[in-house]
Design an enzyme around this catalytic site. Structure first.
Site, PDB file in Angstrom:
ATOM      1  N   GLU A   1       2.515   1.580  -3.372  1.00 41.55           N
ATOM      2  CA  GLU A   1       1.178   2.010  -4.521  1.00 41.55           C
ATOM      3  C   GLU A   1       0.932   3.419  -4.294  1.00 41.55           C
ATOM      4  O   GLU A   1       0.767   4.207  -5.396  1.00 41.55           O
ATOM      5  CB  GLU A   1       0.196   1.176  -4.439  1.00 41.55           C
ATOM      6  CG  GLU A   1       0.325  -0.353  -5.046  1.00 41.55           C
ATOM      7  CD  GLU A   1      -0.953  -1.136  -4.657  1.00 41.55           C
ATOM      8  OE1 GLU A   1      -1.046  -2.327  -5.258  1.00 41.55           O
ATOM      9  OE2 GLU A   1      -1.961  -0.661  -4.308  1.00 41.55           O
ATOM     10  N   GLU A   2       0.657   3.823  -3.189  1.00 43.52           N
ATOM     11  CA  GLU A   2      -0.072   4.955  -2.836  1.00 43.52           C
ATOM     12  C   GLU A   2       0.933   6.329  -2.693  1.00 43.52           C
ATOM     13  O   GLU A   2       0.560   7.326  -3.444  1.00 43.52           O
ATOM     14  CB  GLU A   2      -0.807   5.231  -1.539  1.00 43.52           C
ATOM     15  CG  GLU A   2      -1.838   4.383  -1.441  1.00 43.52           C
ATOM     16  CD  GLU A   2      -3.149   4.432  -0.232  1.00 43.52           C
ATOM     17  OE1 GLU A   2      -2.382   5.323   0.533  1.00 43.52           O
ATOM     18  OE2 GLU A   2      -3.972   4.258  -0.179  1.00 43.52           O
TER      19      GLU A   2
ATOM     20  N   GLU B   1       1.017  -1.203  -0.088  1.00 43.85           N
ATOM     21  CA  GLU B   1      -0.107  -0.107   0.000  1.00 43.85           C
ATOM     22  C   GLU B   1       0.928   1.214   0.058  1.00 43.85           C
ATOM     23  O   GLU B   1       0.554   2.372  -0.587  1.00 43.85           O
ATOM     24  CB  GLU B   1      -0.871   0.052   1.157  1.00 43.85           C
ATOM     25  CG  GLU B   1      -2.152  -0.973   1.115  1.00 43.85           C
ATOM     26  CD  GLU B   1      -3.112  -0.606   0.189  1.00 43.85           C
ATOM     27  OE1 GLU B   1      -3.270   0.727  -0.296  1.00 43.85           O
ATOM     28  OE2 GLU B   1      -3.932  -1.310  -0.225  1.00 43.85           O
TER      29      GLU B   1
END
Lengths: 313, 313
Positions: free
Chosen positions: A168-169, A165
């Protein structure tokens, strides 16, 4: 409650002409999940199901599991007419069940009850926290900076989910270090419960460039730690304050939370993630002779950690 | 990933004659879940669904959620014919979804992914562990003594589940003290993952009489701690050895694991269970002024714990 997941090879039941075929489970039940073969029409299925139910009752089966793929979606109404309830569904099938005994309560295990989420606490060397602003959802338009969060995907460890996460973010590469807190809550999406892990990640060495995920976010930045803790949205809420107390202790080097290791279960070749505290941690590692991999801690890191937290074993 | 469970009041969408009605969600989607009113027949439903899908596309909706109760099970085939997939199901309904945009990937959140289980480590004053033998499941007939275990029920905290399972299976009254370890594993029943909490419970004061749950067990007893650790089934398996290292440290008073508190979230009046370690624990408690209830630890117990584990804040 004795249903234990991760069971066991089902046993094929002896076939009988004109009836639906199934596989016995470990709990005197039958799993009917092969619709490659006829009956073809929904009406034929309904007939076969009626006859099968009578035969299954005679044989003393308890729970019947009926797995209908999307290609047999027109059977679903007939299964319900025959007394089946829904149990769970995934994208390409729905599972229905019925409990045959009339002299004891339904002992079939419930459907999956929880989604699991992660929030990642990532500090840089300037004591700044990695934070994001979300484009949709309940915080949309509120200007709240929060740690990157997300749902654990099917088959993913919480440690992996946190690393994914964050990457990705925000484009930031960081590795699992410790679990700082866990929150369990109920009555979420579609009545399910939520298990949320607050995880500390350690930045990987080298330069880090922020890259915002445009799809989901409207902001990403490094925020001074004290400014983050002072955000009005969280500063007034006891649950967040307690989580922040764990983050603060971690930032100060006085709290390491739980470590993680992948360990052999001894069932098949499976290795499962185990999270546990410092005292047991060192004892376990010593006994193992280090044969299992530490997650997110190299030897030096693990050694340094030993001084910071608990552990008088 | 920005879908955050526990959202938000849906907004009613403006009704249009002859079309299915729904409520907008926070993600530009529509939830269609009211089948109290007509259309009545499956064919009429199929027509209404076709027209509705066209209107929903024009309006720019993204995800459509179609919740069909068992009373409308004969609609299911028509929904699949119209392009819907299964998303999840509970006993009395199945939820189907379709993703309308053609220019971006399906962003609908996944179904609940985990079941959550607990195992309870209960010691008596003679350093004996509370153990059971199960009647069915993968350990049936193997003569293995294990700690009482079970699945967390819908809406239940792991702390409550551990207390309930011990009482149900053995008649022993004990209260949550600390989480010793957690194990996450994948590929269990119906492809779901499993989160298993090993929890230490403290016996309640007064006499305790063993009462075996006849339905699920063939044995219950108190077993000397070292005998329990030496059981061949577990002694050879790294994951179990590591869990036992945590149990041993706990029994020796050198490891307290994670505490639990119910804390206000600040969203509605909800209080959620939070589990966290010692250092943050004391800091949080001091800040709170003790307004939230400790779980399973009276004031004296919490004080004594402070000496045993970590915590130089």
């Amino acid at each position: 409650m004795s249903w234990s997941a991760g069971d066991a090879a089902p046993q094929p039941a002896a076939p009988q002409a004109g009836l639906l075929q199934g596989h016995e489970d470990n709990y005197d039940g039958l799993i009917v999940d092969d619709f490659e073969a006829p009956p073809g029409t929904a009406a034929e299925f309904a007939d076969a199901l009626q006859g099968s139910l009578a035969a299954w009752r005679d044989k003393g089966y308890r729970g019947i599991w009926l797995k209908l793929p999307t290609t047999r979606a027109h059977y679903v109404g007939h299964a319900v007419d025959a007394g089946f309830d829904f149990h769970h569904a995934e994208q390409d099938y729905v599972m229905l069940t019925t409990w045959l005994p009339t002299d004891c309560e339904n002992k079939l295990p419930p459907n999956a009850s929880h989604q699991v989420g992660v929030g990642a606490f990532v500090l840089n060397e300037r004591r700044e926290v990695l934070v994001v602003q979300e484009k949709s959802g309940p915080l949309r338009g509120k200007g709240v900076w929060k740690m990157p969060t997300g749902l654990v995907q099917q088959g993913e460890d919480v440690t992996e989910a946190a690393e994914r996460e964050v990457l990705e973010e925000t484009g930031v590469r960081a590795r699992f270090d410790a679990v700082l807190a866990m929150r369990q809550a109920h009555g979420f999406a579609w009545g399910k419960s939520d298990m949320f892990f607050v995880v500390a990640l350690k930045l990987e060495p080298g330069p880090q460039v922020l890259q915002m995920q445009e799809d989901e976010l409207v902001g990403v930045r490094w925020m001074p730690l004290e400014e983050y803790f002072a955000e009005p949205f969280t500063a007034a809420r006891p649950l967040f304050k307690q989580i922040h107390a764990a983050c603060r202790a971690y930032a100060n080097g006085t709290y390491r939370g739980l470590h993680g290791r992948k360990l052999e279960t001894g069932f098949s070749a499976r290795q499962d993630l185990l999270l546990f505290g410092e005292a047991a941690d060192r004892a376990g590692a010593d006994e193992e002779g280090g044969q299992d991999a530490w997650i997110g801690l190299d030897a030096a890191g693990a050694g340094a950690a030993g001084g910071g937290a608990a552990g008088n074993t």
